[in-house]
Design an enzyme around this catalytic site. Sequence first.
Site, PDB file in Angstrom:
ATOM      1  N   TYR A  64      -9.965   5.896   6.755  1.00 27.15           N
ATOM      2  CA  TYR A  64     -10.268   6.281   8.217  1.00 27.15           C
ATOM      3  C   TYR A  64     -11.042   7.382   9.087  1.00 27.15           C
ATOM      4  CZ  TYR A  64      -5.273   3.649   9.154  1.00 27.15           C
ATOM      5  OH  TYR A  64      -4.463   2.629   9.498  1.00 27.15           O
ATOM      6  N   LYS A  91       0.441   0.551  15.242  1.00 28.86           N
ATOM      7  CA  LYS A  91       1.975   0.853  15.458  1.00 28.86           C
ATOM      8  C   LYS A  91       2.005  -0.875  16.298  1.00 28.86           C
ATOM      9  CE  LYS A  91       3.545   3.824  12.878  1.00 28.86           C
ATOM     10  NZ  LYS A  91       3.290   3.148  12.222  1.00 28.86           N
ATOM     11  N   HIS A  95       0.798  -1.405   0.714  1.00 27.67           N
ATOM     12  CA  HIS A  95      -0.176  -0.382   0.093  1.00 27.67           C
ATOM     13  C   HIS A  95       1.033   1.443   0.194  1.00 27.67           C
ATOM     14  CE1 HIS A  95      -3.917  -1.669   1.551  1.00 27.67           C
ATOM     15  NE2 HIS A  95      -3.707  -2.546   0.642  1.00 27.67           N
ATOM     16  N   TYR A 116       3.565   7.192   9.386  1.00 33.50           N
ATOM     17  CA  TYR A 116       2.616   5.654   9.921  1.00 33.50           C
ATOM     18  C   TYR A 116       3.596   4.995   9.120  1.00 33.50           C
ATOM     19  CZ  TYR A 116      -1.830   3.124   8.217  1.00 33.50           C
ATOM     20  OH  TYR A 116      -2.558   2.364   8.442  1.00 33.50           O
ATOM     21  N   PRO A 131      -5.173   1.533  18.294  1.00 29.59           N
ATOM     22  CA  PRO A 131      -4.904   0.582  17.613  1.00 29.59           C
ATOM     23  C   PRO A 131      -4.697   1.663  16.479  1.00 29.59           C
ATOM     24  CG  PRO A 131      -6.685  -0.172  18.036  1.00 29.59           C
ATOM     25  CD  PRO A 131      -6.254   0.632  19.129  1.00 29.59           C
TER      26      PRO A 131
HETATM   27  P1  RFL Z   1       0.757 -10.457  22.513  1.00 20.44           P
HETATM   28  O1  RFL Z   1       0.653 -10.776  20.986  1.00 20.44           O
HETATM   29  O2  RFL Z   1      -0.031 -10.238  23.348  1.00 20.44           O
HETATM   30  O3  RFL Z   1       1.333 -12.190  22.864  1.00 20.44           O
HETATM   31  C1  RFL Z   1       1.649 -12.467  24.789  1.00 20.44           C
HETATM   32  C2  RFL Z   1       1.863 -13.738  24.233  1.00 20.44           C
HETATM   33  O4  RFL Z   1       1.758 -14.136  25.775  1.00 20.44           O
HETATM   34  C3  RFL Z   1       0.831 -14.804  26.277  1.00 20.44           C
HETATM   35  N1  RFL Z   1       1.265 -14.766  27.504  1.00 20.44           N
HETATM   36  C4  RFL Z   1       1.323 -15.859  28.451  1.00 20.44           C
HETATM   37  N2  RFL Z   1       2.451 -16.839  28.653  1.00 20.44           N
HETATM   38  C5  RFL Z   1       2.590 -17.484  29.467  1.00 20.44           C
HETATM   39  N3  RFL Z   1       2.889 -16.982  30.680  1.00 20.44           N
HETATM   40  C6  RFL Z   1       1.894 -15.667  31.054  1.00 20.44           C
HETATM   41  N4  RFL Z   1       1.590 -15.390  32.608  1.00 20.44           N
HETATM   42  C7  RFL Z   1       1.354 -15.508  30.059  1.00 20.44           C
HETATM   43  N5  RFL Z   1       0.405 -14.229  30.227  1.00 20.44           N
HETATM   44  C8  RFL Z   1       0.476 -14.062  28.870  1.00 20.44           C
HETATM   45  C9  RFL Z   1      -0.185 -14.576  25.906  1.00 20.44           C
HETATM   46  O5  RFL Z   1      -1.092 -15.581  25.006  1.00 20.44           O
HETATM   47  C10 RFL Z   1       0.464 -14.564  24.670  1.00 20.44           C
HETATM   48  O6  RFL Z   1       0.166 -15.170  23.277  1.00 20.44           O
HETATM   49  O7  RFL Z   1       1.786  -9.567  22.466  1.00 20.44           O
HETATM   50  P2  RFL Z   1       3.549  -9.335  21.716  1.00 20.44           P
HETATM   51  O8  RFL Z   1       3.752 -11.033  21.632  1.00 20.44           O
HETATM   52  O9  RFL Z   1       4.379  -8.440  22.165  1.00 20.44           O
HETATM   53  O10 RFL Z   1       1.986  -8.594  20.334  1.00 20.44           O
HETATM   54  C11 RFL Z   1       1.840  -7.127  20.293  1.00 20.44           C
HETATM   55  C12 RFL Z   1       1.323  -7.473  19.459  1.00 20.44           C
HETATM   56  O11 RFL Z   1       0.475  -8.460  19.209  1.00 20.44           O
HETATM   57  C13 RFL Z   1       0.189  -5.821  19.650  1.00 20.44           C
HETATM   58  O12 RFL Z   1       1.098  -4.962  19.613  1.00 20.44           O
HETATM   59  C14 RFL Z   1      -1.055  -5.655  18.502  1.00 20.44           C
HETATM   60  O13 RFL Z   1      -1.781  -7.110  18.177  1.00 20.44           O
HETATM   61  C15 RFL Z   1      -1.950  -4.559  19.059  1.00 20.44           C
HETATM   62  N6  RFL Z   1      -3.175  -4.392  18.039  1.00 20.44           N
HETATM   63  C16 RFL Z   1      -3.088  -3.687  16.939  1.00 20.44           C
HETATM   64  N7  RFL Z   1      -1.750  -3.114  16.628  1.00 20.44           N
HETATM   65  C17 RFL Z   1      -1.648  -2.645  15.376  1.00 20.44           C
HETATM   66  O14 RFL Z   1      -0.798  -2.225  15.232  1.00 20.44           O
HETATM   67  N8  RFL Z   1      -2.631  -2.730  14.119  1.00 20.44           N
HETATM   68  C18 RFL Z   1      -4.215  -3.462  14.945  1.00 20.44           C
HETATM   69  O15 RFL Z   1      -4.855  -3.261  14.471  1.00 20.44           O
HETATM   70  C19 RFL Z   1      -4.211  -4.031  16.560  1.00 20.44           C
HETATM   71  N9  RFL Z   1      -5.684  -4.624  16.754  1.00 20.44           N
HETATM   72  C20 RFL Z   1      -4.269  -5.597  18.296  1.00 20.44           C
HETATM   73  C21 RFL Z   1      -5.467  -5.097  17.690  1.00 20.44           C
HETATM   74  C22 RFL Z   1      -4.189  -5.657  20.235  1.00 20.44           C
HETATM   75  C23 RFL Z   1      -5.710  -6.516  20.598  1.00 20.44           C
HETATM   76  N10 RFL Z   1      -5.225  -7.156  22.038  1.00 20.44           N
HETATM   77  C24 RFL Z   1      -4.541  -6.766  22.746  1.00 20.44           C
HETATM   78  C25 RFL Z   1      -7.083  -7.260  22.514  1.00 20.44           C
HETATM   79  C26 RFL Z   1      -6.636  -5.526  18.258  1.00 20.44           C
HETATM   80  C27 RFL Z   1      -6.821  -6.087  19.116  1.00 20.44           C
HETATM   81  C28 RFL Z   1      -7.851  -6.783  20.448  1.00 20.44           C
HETATM   82  C1  PHB Z   2      -6.688  -3.351  10.884  1.00 25.94           C
HETATM   83  O1  PHB Z   2      -6.909  -4.483   9.362  1.00 25.94           O
HETATM   84  O2  PHB Z   2      -6.714  -4.586  11.354  1.00 25.94           O
HETATM   85  C2  PHB Z   2      -6.180  -2.204  10.965  1.00 25.94           C
HETATM   86  C3  PHB Z   2      -5.323  -1.361   9.945  1.00 25.94           C
HETATM   87  C4  PHB Z   2      -4.489  -0.277  10.602  1.00 25.94           C
HETATM   88  C5  PHB Z   2      -5.051   0.500  12.002  1.00 25.94           C
HETATM   89  C6  PHB Z   2      -5.908  -0.763  12.948  1.00 25.94           C
HETATM   90  C7  PHB Z   2      -6.692  -2.235  12.016  1.00 25.94           C
HETATM   91  O3  PHB Z   2      -4.711   1.234  12.073  1.00 25.94           O
END
Ligand code: RFL
Ligand code: PHB
Length: 389
Positions: free
Chosen positions: A200, A296, A72, A384, A292
């Site tokens: 957005y 980032k 993109h 971004y 989100p």
């Molecule tokens: P994660 O992915 O939360 O992984 C952490 C892992 O640790 C495990 N865990 C344990 N394991 C052993 N013992 C314990 N006591 C433990 N406690 C927890 C968990 O089960 C899990 O598997 O963290 P990591 O690896 O740092 O990765 C970070 C990303 O996952 C996160 O920053 C993003 O997903 C955030 N986020 C988004 N980021 C974006 O850039 N764009 C998005 O659209 C976006 N949507 C989101 C998101 C995070 C969400 N969360 C956390 C609720 C949407 C959601 C719903």
């Molecule tokens: C997504 O595709 O889940 C997404 C993309 C961009 C964002 C947040 C979520 O800023």
Amino acid sequence: MRTQVAIIGAGPAGLLLSQLLNRAGVATMVLERQSRAHVLSRIRAGVLEQGTVDLLNRAGVGARMAREGQHHSGCYLTHDQQMIRIDFAQACGAEVMVYGQTEVTRDLYRAQDAIGAQHVHGVKNVVLHDLAGKTPYVTYDLDGVTHRIDCDFIAGCDGFHGVSRKSIPESVRREYEKVYPFGWLGVLSETPPLHEELIYANHPRGFALASMRNPMLSRYYIQVPLSDRVEDWSDAAFWDELKLRLPSDLARDLVTGPSIEKSIAPLRSFVSEPMRFGGLFLCGDAAHIVPPTGAKGLNLAASDVHYLSEGLIAHYTTRDSSGLETYSEKALARIWQAMRFSWSVTTMMHRFPEHGAYDQQMQRVELMQLSANPAAQRLFAENYTGLPY
Ligand code: RFL
Ligand code: PHB
């Protein structure tokens, strides 16, 4: 049992760190609370910065992303009926890759299996010991039996609710937090995306985002009050609300269908400093959370992994520990910049209950500046697509 680096958590941070370390000959053991199927069922981020793509390629997991990911070179911000396109390529010569976190995680698991990396799923009661001493170790329960792993270092990659950050004494931790008074209701549907680029939308009824995973899989979000529950939102109500918040020309073309996933995520900014305590290094969501809006979260987890893996590999291969000494400082410098960007885009695009006419004018002026001012476009595009490591 003994390993060099014990990694808590098999999210993208833990798996990518394990992959980079194993490829450099550093032994790891990954402990994950959930099952692998559960980890792979989570729908989260969708946008990868070029630095994240490069790191995944370096980890040897880039082949499917290169085939299936979408490049993109811009995105849209909408306001009233106006569409502002930020041309990343023109503004700063960079682009992003749309490839879901679920797919990144699947590719990492496959690569880890292929090199025989060690993972234990379903662990309970993970406890970190002797972090300030010379012999850190981890204990955990599995099927009612307590196990112990001795190690040189522990990488706390266990997300916001994990045990690692809380193992740093409160007297050492500095925490910064901002909780936003709304969440995002997200829907995944097997329908063609609304547009070829992300949209957005700032609207008086609240923020909306039209994103995608592939040509037949769309991801949409709408801002909702924190008091709303997923059960309150039928698919029909979601689609109706989304259409109201998008420019009407686009909304007419929206293809709707049954949701295959629907969830609400609260929005929060959070940083815990320092990211090192003795033998423990925090990485990813364990140390910081961004709303989100700036896409980032996953990308910051990747940049932390970059700094930490370089530090650990240098320590083991050349006995140079300077990368470990400076890890927290280097990671935090980049994290705070992403915090600022995520906060500013969140503030510019959402309806806040406490905002009045003045705040709405501020949003409008910021958007007008982005539509007309190349310097503002460049700043947005640089942030971004990802600031340099
Ligand atoms: P994660 O992915 O939360 O992984 C952490 C892992 O640790 C495990 N865990 C344990 N394991 C052993 N013992 C314990 N006591 C433990 N406690 C927890 C968990 O089960 C899990 O598997 O963290 P990591 O690896 O740092 O990765 C970070 C990303 O996952 C996160 O920053 C993003 O997903 C955030 N986020 C988004 N980021 C974006 O850039 N764009 C998005 O659209 C976006 N949507 C989101 C998101 C995070 C969400 N969360 C956390 C609720 C949407 C959601 C719903
Ligand atoms: C997504 O595709 O889940 C997404 C993309 C961009 C964002 C947040 C979520 O800023």
